[in-house]
Write a protein that holds these residues in place. Structure first.
Motif, PDB file in Angstrom:
ATOM      1  N   ILE B 124       0.867  -1.193   0.000  1.00 57.32           N
ATOM      2  CA  ILE B 124       0.000   0.000   0.000  1.00 57.32           C
ATOM      3  C   ILE B 124       0.898   1.235   0.000  1.00 57.32           C
ATOM      4  O   ILE B 124       1.866   1.288   0.758  1.00 57.32           O
ATOM      5  CB  ILE B 124      -0.918   0.029   1.248  1.00 57.32           C
ATOM      6  CG1 ILE B 124      -1.925  -1.123   1.238  1.00 57.32           C
ATOM      7  CG2 ILE B 124      -1.631   1.394   1.389  1.00 57.32           C
ATOM      8  CD1 ILE B 124      -3.129  -0.951   0.339  1.00 57.32           C
ATOM      9  N   ASP B 125       0.572   2.213  -0.835  1.00 58.37           N
ATOM     10  CA  ASP B 125       1.338   3.469  -0.769  1.00 58.37           C
ATOM     11  C   ASP B 125       0.461   4.635  -1.202  1.00 58.37           C
ATOM     12  O   ASP B 125      -0.585   4.434  -1.817  1.00 58.37           O
ATOM     13  CB  ASP B 125       2.602   3.380  -1.621  1.00 58.37           C
ATOM     14  CG  ASP B 125       3.724   4.283  -1.092  1.00 58.37           C
ATOM     15  OD1 ASP B 125       3.526   4.968  -0.060  1.00 58.37           O
ATOM     16  OD2 ASP B 125       4.800   4.309  -1.707  1.00 58.37           O
ATOM     17  N   ASP B 126       0.889   5.834  -0.858  1.00 61.98           N
ATOM     18  CA  ASP B 126       0.059   7.008  -1.158  1.00 61.98           C
ATOM     19  C   ASP B 126       0.118   7.381  -2.643  1.00 61.98           C
ATOM     20  O   ASP B 126      -0.905   7.582  -3.266  1.00 61.98           O
ATOM     21  CB  ASP B 126       0.422   8.201  -0.252  1.00 61.98           C
ATOM     22  CG  ASP B 126       1.900   8.558  -0.228  1.00 61.98           C
ATOM     23  OD1 ASP B 126       2.718   7.798  -0.800  1.00 61.98           O
ATOM     24  OD2 ASP B 126       2.252   9.592   0.366  1.00 61.98           O
ATOM     25  N   PHE B 127       1.326   7.453  -3.211  1.00 58.98           N
ATOM     26  CA  PHE B 127       1.466   7.867  -4.607  1.00 58.98           C
ATOM     27  C   PHE B 127       2.145   6.790  -5.436  1.00 58.98           C
ATOM     28  O   PHE B 127       2.994   6.047  -4.944  1.00 58.98           O
ATOM     29  CB  PHE B 127       2.314   9.145  -4.706  1.00 58.98           C
ATOM     30  CG  PHE B 127       1.538  10.394  -4.424  1.00 58.98           C
ATOM     31  CD1 PHE B 127       0.711  10.931  -5.393  1.00 58.98           C
ATOM     32  CD2 PHE B 127       1.616  11.015  -3.191  1.00 58.98           C
ATOM     33  CE1 PHE B 127      -0.011  12.092  -5.146  1.00 58.98           C
ATOM     34  CE2 PHE B 127       0.895  12.171  -2.926  1.00 58.98           C
ATOM     35  CZ  PHE B 127       0.078  12.702  -3.905  1.00 58.98           C
ATOM     36  N   LEU B 128       1.769   6.734  -6.700  1.00 54.74           N
ATOM     37  CA  LEU B 128       2.504   5.928  -7.673  1.00 54.74           C
ATOM     38  C   LEU B 128       2.829   6.853  -8.839  1.00 54.74           C
ATOM     39  O   LEU B 128       1.921   7.362  -9.504  1.00 54.74           O
ATOM     40  CB  LEU B 128       1.657   4.747  -8.146  1.00 54.74           C
ATOM     41  CG  LEU B 128       2.246   3.882  -9.273  1.00 54.74           C
ATOM     42  CD1 LEU B 128       3.545   3.211  -8.842  1.00 54.74           C
ATOM     43  CD2 LEU B 128       1.230   2.822  -9.717  1.00 54.74           C
ATOM     44  N   ALA B 129       4.107   7.089  -9.067  1.00 58.33           N
ATOM     45  CA  ALA B 129       4.524   7.964 -10.167  1.00 58.33           C
ATOM     46  C   ALA B 129       5.484   7.168 -11.052  1.00 58.33           C
ATOM     47  O   ALA B 129       5.052   6.426 -11.928  1.00 58.33           O
ATOM     48  CB  ALA B 129       5.165   9.227  -9.617  1.00 58.33           C
ATOM     49  N   PHE B 159       0.251  10.003 -15.912  1.00 56.97           N
ATOM     50  CA  PHE B 159       1.141  10.534 -16.946  1.00 56.97           C
ATOM     51  C   PHE B 159       2.593  10.168 -16.686  1.00 56.97           C
ATOM     52  O   PHE B 159       3.492  10.586 -17.413  1.00 56.97           O
ATOM     53  CB  PHE B 159       0.978  12.062 -17.046  1.00 56.97           C
ATOM     54  CG  PHE B 159       1.147  12.778 -15.726  1.00 56.97           C
ATOM     55  CD1 PHE B 159       2.389  13.250 -15.334  1.00 56.97           C
ATOM     56  CD2 PHE B 159       0.067  12.941 -14.853  1.00 56.97           C
ATOM     57  CE1 PHE B 159       2.558  13.893 -14.117  1.00 56.97           C
ATOM     58  CE2 PHE B 159       0.229  13.591 -13.636  1.00 56.97           C
ATOM     59  CZ  PHE B 159       1.471  14.068 -13.264  1.00 56.97           C
ATOM     60  N   GLN B 160       2.825   9.374 -15.620  1.00 56.12           N
ATOM     61  CA  GLN B 160       4.174   8.871 -15.354  1.00 56.12           C
ATOM     62  C   GLN B 160       4.129   7.345 -15.488  1.00 56.12           C
ATOM     63  O   GLN B 160       3.058   6.737 -15.441  1.00 56.12           O
ATOM     64  CB  GLN B 160       4.664   9.377 -13.996  1.00 56.12           C
ATOM     65  CG  GLN B 160       5.050  10.878 -14.101  1.00 56.12           C
ATOM     66  CD  GLN B 160       5.573  11.480 -12.805  1.00 56.12           C
ATOM     67  OE1 GLN B 160       4.839  12.156 -12.103  1.00 56.12           O
ATOM     68  NE2 GLN B 160       6.814  11.235 -12.505  1.00 56.12           N
ATOM     69  N   GLY B 163       2.557   3.076 -13.131  1.00 52.80           N
ATOM     70  CA  GLY B 163       1.346   2.256 -13.176  1.00 52.80           C
ATOM     71  C   GLY B 163       1.307   1.352 -14.393  1.00 52.80           C
ATOM     72  O   GLY B 163       1.009   0.153 -14.301  1.00 52.80           O
ATOM     73  N   LYS B 164       1.658   1.936 -15.540  1.00 55.58           N
ATOM     74  CA  LYS B 164       1.661   1.170 -16.786  1.00 55.58           C
ATOM     75  C   LYS B 164       2.612  -0.033 -16.687  1.00 55.58           C
ATOM     76  O   LYS B 164       2.269  -1.165 -17.056  1.00 55.58           O
ATOM     77  CB  LYS B 164       2.077   2.103 -17.931  1.00 55.58           C
ATOM     78  CG  LYS B 164       1.997   1.508 -19.328  1.00 55.58           C
ATOM     79  CD  LYS B 164       2.038   2.620 -20.386  1.00 55.58           C
ATOM     80  CE  LYS B 164       1.941   2.059 -21.802  1.00 55.58           C
ATOM     81  NZ  LYS B 164       3.191   1.395 -22.243  1.00 55.58           N
ATOM     82  N   GLN B 165       3.802   0.232 -16.151  1.00 56.04           N
ATOM     83  CA  GLN B 165       4.792  -0.850 -16.020  1.00 56.04           C
ATOM     84  C   GLN B 165       4.293  -1.972 -15.115  1.00 56.04           C
ATOM     85  O   GLN B 165       4.456  -3.154 -15.428  1.00 56.04           O
ATOM     86  CB  GLN B 165       6.115  -0.292 -15.477  1.00 56.04           C
ATOM     87  CG  GLN B 165       6.896   0.504 -16.517  1.00 56.04           C
ATOM     88  CD  GLN B 165       8.000   1.362 -15.896  1.00 56.04           C
ATOM     89  OE1 GLN B 165       8.250   1.311 -14.692  1.00 56.04           O
ATOM     90  NE2 GLN B 165       8.659   2.159 -16.724  1.00 56.04           N
ATOM     91  N   LEU B 166       3.671  -1.597 -13.991  1.00 60.06           N
ATOM     92  CA  LEU B 166       3.188  -2.634 -13.070  1.00 60.06           C
ATOM     93  C   LEU B 166       2.084  -3.459 -13.720  1.00 60.06           C
ATOM     94  O   LEU B 166       2.045  -4.687 -13.584  1.00 60.06           O
ATOM     95  CB  LEU B 166       2.683  -2.012 -11.760  1.00 60.06           C
ATOM     96  CG  LEU B 166       3.743  -1.375 -10.858  1.00 60.06           C
ATOM     97  CD1 LEU B 166       3.079  -0.717  -9.647  1.00 60.06           C
ATOM     98  CD2 LEU B 166       4.760  -2.411 -10.382  1.00 60.06           C
TER      99      LEU B 166
END
Lengths: 193, 193
Positions: B124-129, B159-160, B163-166
């Motif tokens: 769990i984390d606050d931001f994913l960039a 836009f970073q 997320g796409k990579q995961l």
């Protein structure tokens, strides 16, 4: 508080004459059931003080503050920061806190707008030893003309002066467990009254 | 998640082209009602993955991890540390994480015994960039032969690339809100599907 005392008795590690390591259930791994039981114990103790918000310091106080705030009916949590991020553009109030764990002085700070003038503040923290962190948070509240209505602590080191000083000041202090000494790795807990 | 989207729309501050400031309700002041609603949303998403524990990084992830762990039936939380305390005597696993907020590389570390071999881990984390923190936590899990069964994020910066990579790796990822861009201080949120 029985459940915390039992966790200390069975899982905490005493190091030297003054370190109580609670990494297994509070400060690195968190026993979530215990955490929320602690939150309920603080909520019961401080509900009548009608706190508007819970104030703590990052990092290990945050989970405890969130549990207490949840059990107090989801009042807000504010956590003072140790290392202001570059994204902090607001105006801060600051206070110095010496950390015996990390052997250095930190400035803690809170954005003024999250500590409103006249608010009733419940301070929550994991340890109370010399009282440095609590005094730092009290200073932040003073600077904002906010009222500290209580201080909830997980583990008080009864052989250090912080708790005694706060009680003498008339602060409503509730420590869920008090350690009276550490000898040969054995942690001696004060009896509950 | 509607409640978080509304908080972002009404209270978050967009700075430059990539900073989303959520200090008012997540990262300095915490809206405790929202926090536990987020915990319930993650619990619903990941319950069937049967996580044994929630892993996060201090400091701002801790409250979210505790809320998720509570809503998952009080499973333990483990928070990776950035600045090992002098009281850390256990054996640690470590991974590097570059913080764009603080513009420096931190080592994050977890005591081996709190991340047991074979455990099923919800991150769990606050931001994913860029995904630096999540990759750091995944590396800690890999080193312990623990299985990452899901990643729950509050705010993904769509836009970073993180997320796409995961998602391309087949990771079960749930971001409660996705920001697609920031223009002139205005935060553009992706529609929920």
């Amino acid at each position: 508080m029985e459940q915390l005392r039992k966790a200390i008795e069975t899982q905490a590690i005493g190091i030297g004459s003054d370190i109580v390591k609670v990494d297994m259930f509070l400060n690195h791994r968190i026993d979530t059931g215990l955490l929320f039981a602690m939150g309920r114990a603080w909520a019961e103790e401080f509900r009548e003080e009608k706190p508007d918000l819970v104030l703590t310091v990052e990092a290990s106080g945050i989970a405890m503050a969130a549990a207490a705030a949840h059990e107090l009916g989801d009042i807000p949590v504010v956590f003072a920061k140790k290392n202001p991020a570059v994204t902090n553009t607001g105006e801060m109030v600051e206070a110095p806190v010496y950390s015996f764990t990390h052997k250095k002085q930190n400035m803690i700070c809170v954005d003024r707008k999250y500590l409103p003038e006249g608010s009733r503040v419940l301070i929550i923290d994991d340890f109370l030893a010399d009282g440095e962190a609590v005094r730092g948070m009290m200073s932040l509240c003073d600077q904002r003309m906010a009222k500290v209505v209580g201080v909830g602590i997980a583990v008080e080191k009864g052989f250090q002066p912080g708790g005694k000083q706060l009680r003498e000041m008339g602060i409503h202090l509730k420590s869920l467990a008090i350690v009276d000494g550490i000898e040969d790795g054995k942690i001696r807990l004060r009896e509950e009254n």
